[in-house]
Design a protein around this motif. Structure first.
Motif, PDB file in Angstrom:
ATOM      1  N   THR A 124       8.927   4.522 -10.356  1.00 25.47           N
ATOM      2  CA  THR A 124       7.831   3.612 -10.680  1.00 25.47           C
ATOM      3  C   THR A 124       6.758   3.648  -9.592  1.00 25.47           C
ATOM      4  O   THR A 124       7.009   4.078  -8.462  1.00 25.47           O
ATOM      5  CB  THR A 124       8.324   2.156 -10.813  1.00 25.47           C
ATOM      6  OG1 THR A 124       8.706   1.673  -9.518  1.00 25.47           O
ATOM      7  CG2 THR A 124       9.486   2.043 -11.796  1.00 25.47           C
ATOM      8  N   TRP A 125       5.606   3.146  -9.958  1.00 23.78           N
ATOM      9  CA  TRP A 125       4.508   3.004  -9.000  1.00 23.78           C
ATOM     10  C   TRP A 125       4.943   2.090  -7.852  1.00 23.78           C
ATOM     11  O   TRP A 125       4.664   2.365  -6.685  1.00 23.78           O
ATOM     12  CB  TRP A 125       3.277   2.467  -9.717  1.00 23.78           C
ATOM     13  CG  TRP A 125       2.140   2.077  -8.816  1.00 23.78           C
ATOM     14  CD1 TRP A 125       1.694   0.816  -8.582  1.00 23.78           C
ATOM     15  CD2 TRP A 125       1.309   2.951  -8.046  1.00 23.78           C
ATOM     16  NE1 TRP A 125       0.637   0.853  -7.705  1.00 23.78           N
ATOM     17  CE2 TRP A 125       0.372   2.154  -7.364  1.00 23.78           C
ATOM     18  CE3 TRP A 125       1.255   4.324  -7.856  1.00 23.78           C
ATOM     19  CZ2 TRP A 125      -0.604   2.672  -6.518  1.00 23.78           C
ATOM     20  CZ3 TRP A 125       0.288   4.860  -7.010  1.00 23.78           C
ATOM     21  CH2 TRP A 125      -0.621   4.036  -6.348  1.00 23.78           C
ATOM     22  N   GLN A 126       5.640   1.024  -8.168  1.00 23.95           N
ATOM     23  CA  GLN A 126       6.100   0.082  -7.129  1.00 23.95           C
ATOM     24  C   GLN A 126       7.040   0.768  -6.138  1.00 23.95           C
ATOM     25  O   GLN A 126       6.970   0.525  -4.938  1.00 23.95           O
ATOM     26  CB  GLN A 126       6.774  -1.139  -7.765  1.00 23.95           C
ATOM     27  CG  GLN A 126       5.852  -1.984  -8.632  1.00 23.95           C
ATOM     28  CD  GLN A 126       4.593  -2.456  -7.907  1.00 23.95           C
ATOM     29  OE1 GLN A 126       4.607  -2.701  -6.712  1.00 23.95           O
ATOM     30  NE2 GLN A 126       3.506  -2.578  -8.642  1.00 23.95           N
ATOM     31  N   ASP A 127       7.938   1.620  -6.638  1.00 27.09           N
ATOM     32  CA  ASP A 127       8.831   2.378  -5.756  1.00 27.09           C
ATOM     33  C   ASP A 127       8.032   3.289  -4.826  1.00 27.09           C
ATOM     34  O   ASP A 127       8.315   3.379  -3.629  1.00 27.09           O
ATOM     35  CB  ASP A 127       9.809   3.239  -6.568  1.00 27.09           C
ATOM     36  CG  ASP A 127      10.788   2.426  -7.383  1.00 27.09           C
ATOM     37  OD1 ASP A 127      11.061   1.254  -7.030  1.00 27.09           O
ATOM     38  OD2 ASP A 127      11.278   2.966  -8.397  1.00 27.09           O
TER      39      ASP A 127
ATOM     40  N   ILE B 225       4.797   3.071  -3.864  1.00 25.62           N
ATOM     41  CA  ILE B 225       3.995   2.391  -2.841  1.00 25.62           C
ATOM     42  C   ILE B 225       4.873   1.717  -1.789  1.00 25.62           C
ATOM     43  O   ILE B 225       4.470   1.608  -0.638  1.00 25.62           O
ATOM     44  CB  ILE B 225       2.961   1.417  -3.447  1.00 25.62           C
ATOM     45  CG1 ILE B 225       3.601   0.305  -4.243  1.00 25.62           C
ATOM     46  CG2 ILE B 225       1.930   2.164  -4.256  1.00 25.62           C
ATOM     47  CD1 ILE B 225       2.619  -0.756  -4.705  1.00 25.62           C
ATOM     48  N   ALA B 226       6.073   1.299  -2.159  1.00 29.33           N
ATOM     49  CA  ALA B 226       7.006   0.763  -1.161  1.00 29.33           C
ATOM     50  C   ALA B 226       7.343   1.853  -0.146  1.00 29.33           C
ATOM     51  O   ALA B 226       7.367   1.601   1.075  1.00 29.33           O
ATOM     52  CB  ALA B 226       8.267   0.230  -1.824  1.00 29.33           C
TER      53      ALA B 226
ATOM     54  N   ASP C   5      -5.129  -1.616   0.521  1.00 26.17           N
ATOM     55  CA  ASP C   5      -3.987  -1.817  -0.364  1.00 26.17           C
ATOM     56  C   ASP C   5      -4.424  -2.650  -1.563  1.00 26.17           C
ATOM     57  O   ASP C   5      -4.823  -3.798  -1.417  1.00 26.17           O
ATOM     58  CB  ASP C   5      -2.888  -2.554   0.416  1.00 26.17           C
ATOM     59  CG  ASP C   5      -1.547  -2.515  -0.255  1.00 26.17           C
ATOM     60  OD1 ASP C   5      -1.485  -2.264  -1.469  1.00 26.17           O
ATOM     61  OD2 ASP C   5      -0.550  -2.768   0.445  1.00 26.17           O
TER      62      ASP C   5
ATOM     63  N   ASP D 202      -3.744  -3.224  -6.129  1.00 26.75           N
ATOM     64  CA  ASP D 202      -2.701  -3.178  -7.148  1.00 26.75           C
ATOM     65  C   ASP D 202      -2.422  -1.763  -7.651  1.00 26.75           C
ATOM     66  O   ASP D 202      -1.276  -1.362  -7.793  1.00 26.75           O
ATOM     67  CB  ASP D 202      -3.073  -4.069  -8.339  1.00 26.75           C
ATOM     68  CG  ASP D 202      -3.008  -5.542  -7.987  1.00 26.75           C
ATOM     69  OD1 ASP D 202      -2.288  -5.899  -7.038  1.00 26.75           O
ATOM     70  OD2 ASP D 202      -3.690  -6.328  -8.673  1.00 26.75           O
ATOM     71  N   ASP D 203      -3.465  -1.022  -7.944  1.00 26.83           N
ATOM     72  CA  ASP D 203      -3.301   0.318  -8.504  1.00 26.83           C
ATOM     73  C   ASP D 203      -3.889   1.410  -7.622  1.00 26.83           C
ATOM     74  O   ASP D 203      -4.111   2.530  -8.082  1.00 26.83           O
ATOM     75  CB  ASP D 203      -3.934   0.392  -9.897  1.00 26.83           C
ATOM     76  CG  ASP D 203      -3.099  -0.326 -10.942  1.00 26.83           C
ATOM     77  OD1 ASP D 203      -1.863  -0.263 -10.847  1.00 26.83           O
ATOM     78  OD2 ASP D 203      -3.685  -0.949 -11.854  1.00 26.83           O
TER      79      ASP D 203
ATOM     80  N   HIS E 181      -2.742   4.822  -9.139  1.00 23.24           N
ATOM     81  CA  HIS E 181      -1.815   4.754 -10.269  1.00 23.24           C
ATOM     82  C   HIS E 181      -2.609   5.045 -11.531  1.00 23.24           C
ATOM     83  O   HIS E 181      -3.593   4.379 -11.827  1.00 23.24           O
ATOM     84  CB  HIS E 181      -1.183   3.363 -10.325  1.00 23.24           C
ATOM     85  CG  HIS E 181      -0.227   3.176 -11.438  1.00 23.24           C
ATOM     86  ND1 HIS E 181      -0.141   1.998 -12.145  1.00 23.24           N
ATOM     87  CD2 HIS E 181       0.699   3.997 -11.987  1.00 23.24           C
ATOM     88  CE1 HIS E 181       0.801   2.104 -13.064  1.00 23.24           C
ATOM     89  NE2 HIS E 181       1.325   3.310 -12.988  1.00 23.24           N
TER      90      HIS E 181
ATOM     91  N   ASP F 116       3.432   7.081 -16.491  1.00 23.57           N
ATOM     92  CA  ASP F 116       2.892   6.712 -15.182  1.00 23.57           C
ATOM     93  C   ASP F 116       2.779   7.942 -14.292  1.00 23.57           C
ATOM     94  O   ASP F 116       3.729   8.718 -14.155  1.00 23.57           O
ATOM     95  CB  ASP F 116       3.805   5.686 -14.505  1.00 23.57           C
ATOM     96  CG  ASP F 116       3.710   4.325 -15.147  1.00 23.57           C
ATOM     97  OD1 ASP F 116       2.588   3.894 -15.469  1.00 23.57           O
ATOM     98  OD2 ASP F 116       4.762   3.689 -15.331  1.00 23.57           O
TER      99      ASP F 116
END
Length: 130
Positions: A3-6, A8-9, A20, A22-23, A43, A51
């Motif tokens: 995922t995108w969240q993974d 960026i983490a 920084d 959201d996308d 993203h 994605d």
């Protein structure tokens, strides 16, 4: 990484994030010779379902370069990225699907885009503005 969240983490722990959103993230790659390159991670959603991450870096302003010579150089030296005009700027970019993305499939192209953009910026624009 799925995922995108993974992604960026991971990026937040491994790179210097300078903006920084959201996308979109902007990171700074710094070189031993004092030069640096800003990389934009965006993203993207392909066909409203897949994605992707777009890795991009500005080389310089379109008005300040012989585009034919620049594109010839990219064609001879670039394996990973392509060139585009975005607004007033020449940008190198590469895109990767996030589903089943291995970390080396992200870090290697990111490094290549950054290094290539920095080299082209120095070669064709004579500075270190991006």
């Amino acid at each position: 990484m799925a995922t995108w969240q993974d992604l960026i983490a991971f990026v937040r722990t491994e790179y210097r994030v300078i903006e920084d959103g959201d996308d979109e993230l902007r990171i700074l790659i710094e070189y031993e010779d004092g030069r640096s390159q800003v990389i934009i991670l965006a993203h993207e959603v392909l066909d409203s379902s897949e994605d992707w991450v777009q890795v991009a870096s500005v080389c310089g302003r379109v008005a300040d370069v012989d585009l034919k010579r620049l594109l010839e150089e990219i064609g001879q030296t670039s394996v990973v990225c392509g060139a585009a005009i975005m607004g007033d700027h020449v940008v190198l970019r590469h895109a990767l699907p996030l589903e089943n993305l291995d970390i080396n499939e992200f870090t290697d192209p990111l490094t290549f885009v950054a290094d290539t953009a920095d080299q082209l910026e120095e070669m064709f624009f004579g500075g270190d503005g991006y």
